[in-house]
Motif scaffolding. Sequence first.
Motif, PDB file in Angstrom:
ATOM      1  N   TYR A  85       3.042  77.058 -14.755  1.00  0.00           N
ATOM      2  CA  TYR A  85       2.320  75.795 -14.624  1.00  0.00           C
ATOM      3  C   TYR A  85       2.615  75.195 -13.259  1.00  0.00           C
ATOM      4  CZ  TYR A  85       0.703  75.554 -19.424  1.00  0.00           C
ATOM      5  OH  TYR A  85       0.046  75.808 -20.594  1.00  0.00           O
ATOM      6  N   VAL A  86       1.606  74.551 -12.685  1.00  0.00           N
ATOM      7  CA  VAL A  86       1.761  73.896 -11.399  1.00  0.00           C
ATOM      8  C   VAL A  86       1.605  72.391 -11.595  1.00  0.00           C
ATOM      9  CG1 VAL A  86      -0.680  74.185 -10.792  1.00  0.00           C
ATOM     10  CG2 VAL A  86       1.011  73.827  -8.989  1.00  0.00           C
ATOM     11  N   LEU A  87       2.517  71.630 -10.965  1.00  0.00           N
ATOM     12  CA  LEU A  87       2.477  70.178 -10.981  1.00  0.00           C
ATOM     13  C   LEU A  87       2.497  69.692  -9.541  1.00  0.00           C
ATOM     14  CD1 LEU A  87       4.531  71.179 -13.472  1.00  0.00           C
ATOM     15  CD2 LEU A  87       4.536  68.723 -13.929  1.00  0.00           C
ATOM     16  N   PHE A  88       1.796  68.608  -9.275  1.00  0.00           N
ATOM     17  CA  PHE A  88       1.773  68.013  -7.943  1.00  0.00           C
ATOM     18  C   PHE A  88       2.499  66.672  -8.006  1.00  0.00           C
ATOM     19  CE2 PHE A  88      -2.045  70.612  -8.391  1.00  0.00           C
ATOM     20  CZ  PHE A  88      -1.935  71.452  -7.286  1.00  0.00           C
ATOM     21  N   LEU A  89       3.352  66.421  -7.006  1.00  0.00           N
ATOM     22  CA  LEU A  89       4.090  65.154  -6.945  1.00  0.00           C
ATOM     23  C   LEU A  89       3.998  64.602  -5.537  1.00  0.00           C
ATOM     24  CD1 LEU A  89       6.012  63.089  -8.286  1.00  0.00           C
ATOM     25  CD2 LEU A  89       7.922  64.534  -7.528  1.00  0.00           C
ATOM     26  N   ASP A  90       3.531  63.369  -5.405  1.00  0.00           N
ATOM     27  CA  ASP A  90       3.505  62.724  -4.093  1.00  0.00           C
ATOM     28  C   ASP A  90       4.933  62.393  -3.674  1.00  0.00           C
ATOM     29  OD1 ASP A  90       0.813  62.967  -4.206  1.00  0.00           O
ATOM     30  OD2 ASP A  90       0.368  60.821  -4.335  1.00  0.00           O
ATOM     31  N   SER A  91       5.220  62.534  -2.391  1.00  0.00           N
ATOM     32  CA  SER A  91       6.606  62.501  -1.919  1.00  0.00           C
ATOM     33  C   SER A  91       7.212  61.109  -1.829  1.00  0.00           C
ATOM     34  CB  SER A  91       6.701  63.195  -0.560  1.00  0.00           C
ATOM     35  OG  SER A  91       5.684  62.735   0.318  1.00  0.00           O
ATOM     36  N   ASP A  92       6.444  60.054  -2.106  1.00  0.00           N
ATOM     37  CA  ASP A  92       7.042  58.721  -2.202  1.00  0.00           C
ATOM     38  C   ASP A  92       7.175  58.263  -3.650  1.00  0.00           C
ATOM     39  OD1 ASP A  92       4.332  58.526  -2.551  1.00  0.00           O
ATOM     40  OD2 ASP A  92       4.055  56.772  -1.258  1.00  0.00           O
ATOM     41  N   ASP A  93       6.856  59.130  -4.601  1.00  0.00           N
ATOM     42  CA  ASP A  93       7.035  58.853  -6.019  1.00  0.00           C
ATOM     43  C   ASP A  93       8.201  59.693  -6.541  1.00  0.00           C
ATOM     44  OD1 ASP A  93       4.788  57.234  -5.841  1.00  0.00           O
ATOM     45  OD2 ASP A  93       3.421  58.819  -6.465  1.00  0.00           O
ATOM     46  N   TRP A 162      -1.003  63.925  -9.916  1.00  0.00           N
ATOM     47  CA  TRP A 162       0.419  64.010 -10.250  1.00  0.00           C
ATOM     48  C   TRP A 162       0.765  63.594 -11.681  1.00  0.00           C
ATOM     49  CZ3 TRP A 162       0.855  59.026 -11.384  1.00  0.00           C
ATOM     50  CH2 TRP A 162       0.182  58.088 -10.596  1.00  0.00           C
ATOM     51  N   ASN A 163      -0.212  63.355 -12.547  1.00  0.00           N
ATOM     52  CA  ASN A 163       0.107  63.039 -13.945  1.00  0.00           C
ATOM     53  C   ASN A 163      -0.264  64.189 -14.873  1.00  0.00           C
ATOM     54  OD1 ASN A 163      -2.666  62.857 -13.854  1.00  0.00           O
ATOM     55  ND2 ASN A 163      -2.805  60.904 -14.940  1.00  0.00           N
ATOM     56  N   LYS A 164      -0.324  65.402 -14.331  1.00  0.00           N
ATOM     57  CA  LYS A 164      -0.763  66.561 -15.123  1.00  0.00           C
ATOM     58  C   LYS A 164       0.077  67.790 -14.799  1.00  0.00           C
ATOM     59  CE  LYS A 164      -5.511  64.852 -14.829  1.00  0.00           C
ATOM     60  NZ  LYS A 164      -5.193  63.772 -13.851  1.00  0.00           N
ATOM     61  N   ALA A 165       0.182  68.656 -15.790  1.00  0.00           N
ATOM     62  CA  ALA A 165       0.689  70.014 -15.589  1.00  0.00           C
ATOM     63  C   ALA A 165      -0.486  70.950 -15.846  1.00  0.00           C
ATOM     64  CB  ALA A 165       1.843  70.314 -16.534  1.00  0.00           C
ATOM     65  N   TYR A 166      -0.868  71.724 -14.824  1.00  0.00           N
ATOM     66  CA  TYR A 166      -1.989  72.650 -14.934  1.00  0.00           C
ATOM     67  C   TYR A 166      -1.477  74.073 -15.166  1.00  0.00           C
ATOM     68  CZ  TYR A 166      -5.072  69.130 -12.743  1.00  0.00           C
ATOM     69  OH  TYR A 166      -5.803  68.007 -12.440  1.00  0.00           O
ATOM     70  N   ARG A 167      -2.066  74.762 -16.113  1.00  0.00           N
ATOM     71  CA  ARG A 167      -1.765  76.190 -16.237  1.00  0.00           C
ATOM     72  C   ARG A 167      -2.293  76.872 -14.980  1.00  0.00           C
ATOM     73  NH1 ARG A 167      -4.512  80.360 -18.423  1.00  0.00           N
ATOM     74  NH2 ARG A 167      -6.069  78.974 -19.377  1.00  0.00           N
ATOM     75  N   ARG A 168      -1.411  77.536 -14.245  1.00  0.00           N
ATOM     76  CA  ARG A 168      -1.785  78.047 -12.922  1.00  0.00           C
ATOM     77  C   ARG A 168      -2.919  79.056 -12.990  1.00  0.00           C
ATOM     78  NH1 ARG A 168       0.111  82.069  -9.336  1.00  0.00           N
ATOM     79  NH2 ARG A 168       1.674  82.721 -10.861  1.00  0.00           N
ATOM     80  N   ASP A 169      -2.905  79.912 -13.998  1.00  0.00           N
ATOM     81  CA  ASP A 169      -3.999  80.887 -14.129  1.00  0.00           C
ATOM     82  C   ASP A 169      -5.343  80.187 -14.311  1.00  0.00           C
ATOM     83  OD1 ASP A 169      -2.211  82.908 -13.858  1.00  0.00           O
ATOM     84  OD2 ASP A 169      -2.099  83.411 -15.995  1.00  0.00           O
ATOM     85  N   PHE A 170      -5.344  79.086 -15.085  1.00  0.00           N
ATOM     86  CA  PHE A 170      -6.569  78.307 -15.280  1.00  0.00           C
ATOM     87  C   PHE A 170      -7.029  77.715 -13.945  1.00  0.00           C
ATOM     88  CE2 PHE A 170      -7.989  73.862 -15.691  1.00  0.00           C
ATOM     89  CZ  PHE A 170      -9.211  74.045 -16.331  1.00  0.00           C
TER      90      PHE A 170
END
Length: 745
Positions: A85-93, A162-170
Amino acid sequence: MPRFSIVVPVFKVQGYLHECLDSVLGQSYPDLEVIAVDDRSPDGCGAILDEYAARDERVRVLHLPENVGLGRARNAGLEQARGDYVLFLDSDDFYTPGLLAAVADRLRSAEDPDILVFDHVRTHWWGRGGPSDASALLARAGQDVFSLREKPEYVHLFLVAWNKAYRRDFFQEHGLRYAPGLYEDAPVTYRSMVLADRIACLNRIGVEYRQRRQGAITKTPGRRHFDIFQQYEGLFAFLEERDDLAWARPLLFERAMDHMLFVIAREDRVTPSDRADFHREIRAFHRRHCPEGFTPPDDARGTEMRLLASAPYPAFAALRGVRGLRRIAGAGKRRTTAKVSKAAQSAWYAAQLRLPLDPHLVVYSASHHSGVSGDPAAIHAKAREIAPQLRGVWVVREDAVDALPPGIDHVTPGSRRYHAVMARATYWVNNVNWPGTVVKRPGQIQVHTHEGTPLKYMGADLLAKPGARYGYSVPKLLHRADRWDLSLVANRHSELVWERAYPCHFASVRTGSPRNDVLVNAPAERGSSVRERLGIPADHTVVLYAPTRREYRRGGHVDRIDLARFAADLGAGHTLVVRLHPTLAAGPARGLGLADLHARGVLVDATDEPHVEDVMLASDVLVTDYSSLMFDYANLDRPIVIHADDWGAYAASRGAYFDITAEAPGHVSRSYRELAWLFASGTWRDEEAAGLRAAFRERFCEFDDGHAAERVVRQLLLGEAPGGEGAVVSIPRAADGSARLPQYS
């Protein structure tokens, strides 16, 4: 291959970057990689990233040769991702403790959905914070797994990366990528949501979304905000190529219109000189993409959407202007009506104040009119038992009336009967101050019970702690405290503190704490019945965790312990029960996974239990930091563990009357590792702990003998002569039974 890939784009955030990365690398769930993308940041971010990578092999740094912007920086990190799973996080959060463990658990229970959405809390630079608008939707989803077509209302979830976890294959299969420019989150969020067959939710605050005073591109006015049209053009080009997604076009068109109309209304985004051009672009988008038969929502925003089809910018501007005028006119009308109403009410209240006092009327309140609880509740219950001639009336907020026990006579603040009761009651009983709007008459007696034994600074002592008293006035607080006649104390420590912290006109009375009578006298079966009601096995060791608020943290919320990890480390045969401080019960702290962990049976969330005494009776040991609950719990003579990992910061910011780590009621832990060891080794209940507890009880449970409420009723309300060691004060009384005490003027 790691379970999670966390992609962190970085640009000009060196003051926030350490907190961001520490929040990820310090998670209790370690199976992760961090892909930090240095988007050619001109400050020290690149060097900070390299330092982290040298210390932790889970960190990989990608230094881009040129600045490409947030969207393409995310894409660059995504290309390097290897996790499930891939998650995105902004670097000031930053992430909240225990988030990734909770995400992993939810993904497992949902059988690896395409997308998992979790909650966030917004924190502003001046300290104020607040929950997201998505909290109710996330809570409603429960353990369901669904598609957006099945539950279209979930299109209203916050459209960020940044409020989600995505299945990377999807994500890879559908070629999801972020476009350059502002508002890059919108097309990816909506495209992924309509493509996903399986969406799950986690009702847990996972991200603290920092609203910085400076540096937010979306809050910098200018032509860059016209990027929104290009972003949505790309989304609708994709939709129009897919006949199987025709169902989603009206849904996303309404969202696109709402988003564009939101942006044009913001002065910090679209300048007045650009507003007409921006509106023309919205109308052009509306003409190109409005689905046949589209029906706007039936609200003010819907009216604006209808105008897009038929009216130019002046009509739109006039509509917004008229709406503003209506708000102003409506406010003026309300103010005029309120003035008339207030004058009539004041005249009526003044008439009530001229009527004689009722010597048998007692008015009660607790915790800002929140219900029947604490010392006032114990006094009221004892008065009903031994002095039925005393009529007790409770002041309760309207939103708390439905939760009242049967048979409670009550009034709501501001009502006519409220003013009548306050004007004529001889006794006022409260554990906090009464509002300054009520008049205290000669002959009325105010009994102030407080809310427990003080460890942290209170009252006038807060004058030296400006951060702790932010938002309220100490002089006004003391002015209201001048109305106290009697101040109940459970020990000499409290007596000395209250007389220093509240330099007012009251007399201290050594009654003990009425609410603690039940802890001294309760039969063993009461605790067993509470356990049964809470669903706790009878043979379990119950660990009660009761943290207090932090004045030095935004919103005061507490995240000192990863609760899921603590519950697991306690092991079989143990149940972790969590009781938040009352001021945190409805705030962001509640979202730190409590609801989800409670629903899954990991722990028991007892924050909403109406009587904290029941929760204490059901437990075998208390773990707390600096909550005054420890002084009450000591009456049970059960083990207490103080978790003081931030004692220095707490004492410096709030102030403390003594060092709880040096004069503790049991063992003290200064890190989670020490806390876990105390329980794993059994040290929490050894002979040393018993000795510390005995000394603590002798000092702080001095007057708690199980008869405090009876003393208050007999000696303070009925005027019976005090006798024996439990004597408190003798109140001079007139022939009609009313007290003669120094009165507030």
